[in-house]
Design an enzyme around this catalytic site. Structure first.
Site, PDB file in Angstrom:
ATOM      1  N   LYS A  33      -7.016   3.181  -2.925  1.00  0.00           N
ATOM      2  CA  LYS A  33      -7.368   3.129  -1.495  1.00  0.00           C
ATOM      3  C   LYS A  33      -7.656   4.540  -1.009  1.00  0.00           C
ATOM      4  O   LYS A  33      -6.970   5.487  -1.406  1.00  0.00           O
ATOM      5  CB  LYS A  33      -6.200   2.490  -0.729  1.00  0.00           C
ATOM      6  N   ASP A  88       0.862  -1.183   0.000  1.00  0.00           N
ATOM      7  CA  ASP A  88       0.000   0.000   0.000  1.00  0.00           C
ATOM      8  C   ASP A  88       0.898   1.234   0.000  1.00  0.00           C
ATOM      9  O   ASP A  88       1.521   1.545   1.020  1.00  0.00           O
ATOM     10  CB  ASP A  88      -0.900   0.029   1.242  1.00  0.00           C
ATOM     11  N   LYS A 117     -10.161  -0.020  -1.931  1.00  0.00           N
ATOM     12  CA  LYS A 117     -10.001  -0.273  -0.497  1.00  0.00           C
ATOM     13  C   LYS A 117     -10.439   0.954   0.289  1.00  0.00           C
ATOM     14  O   LYS A 117      -9.947   2.056   0.054  1.00  0.00           O
ATOM     15  CB  LYS A 117      -8.546  -0.631  -0.170  1.00  0.00           C
TER      16      LYS A 117
END
Length: 224
Positions: free
Chosen positions: A154, A92, A183
């Site tokens: 995300k 991430d 996400k």
């Protein structure tokens, strides 16, 4: 949604600075017991998590350029590479918000592309920090991620003023279509909020309150 099904959406998260090795061991034990998709941890704890999660289906997710996204691109790429070598299975990374705000979209793209190349097939999620962006900036960032074929976009680091919103998740899903995962993370502490994010288009939930989420409880600890 059945709790076990919901558990597979969750990256069980511990990213605050004071987390100890014991905290990470507990996180891993909880992830195994509740069958969460992954643990999301800082890079220094990857070897420990790898040891704890050996012979389980729980994946190791880590964060790159976290939480500001303002590192040198070469450093982000190296951090991703080293994290994968250590055992990370999902990455991430934080987008460079300052470059977005400056309109330097070529730099934003190159930054993501460099980390994507360093990942060499390992799943990459790009954190947009949506609370700092306009809807137009969210769309543009998502379009770049879609064009580069990253794995996920995300919402948030969970370290800024706000986390995920249903509106931002819906906008991200609308922009990337079914090509990428979305996400939602930051401030998701109960089942109702998690389900609202999933219904808006989220395919992964980042939360430190994973147990409360799958058990239909409210977590008021104020964590990620």
């Amino acid at each position: 949604m059945h709790p076990q099904e919901l558990a597979k959406f969750i990256d069980h998260t511990a990213l605050t600075a004071e987390k100890t090795a014991q905290d990470i061991i507990k996180l891993c034990d909880e992830a195994i017991e509740n069958q969460f998709w992954s643990v999301c941890i800082n890079p220094c704890y990857i070897p420990l998590a790898k040891e704890k999660l050996a012979a389980t289906n729980v994946k190791i997710c880590t964060v790159i350029g976290f939480p500001l996204g303002a590192n040198l691109t070469s450093v982000k790429a190296f951090e991703a590479q080293e994290s994968i070598k250590a055992g990370a299975q999902e990455i991430d990374m934080v987008i460079n918000v300052g470059w977005i705000k400056s309109g330097e979209w070529d730099k934003v793209r190159s930054d993501i592309q460099a980390v994507l190349q360093a990942c060499n097939g390992t799943l990459l999620k790009v954190i947009l920090e949506t609370c700092l962006l306009t809807p137009d900036e969210i769309v543009k960032a998502c379009e770049i991620c879609r064009d580069l074929k990253v794995g996920f976009v995300k919402t948030s680091t969970g370290f800024n003023k706000d986390g995920a919103t249903v509106e931002d998740v819906a906008l991200m899903r609308q922009t990337v279509g079914d090509k990428l995962g979305v996400k939602a993370s930051g401030g998701i502490r109960d089942t109702e909020t998690a389900m609202a994010m999933i219904n808006a288009g989220a395919t992964r939930i980042g939360a430190s309150a994973g147990i409360a989420i799958i058990k239909g409880l409210q977590d008021n600890s104020g964590g990620y």
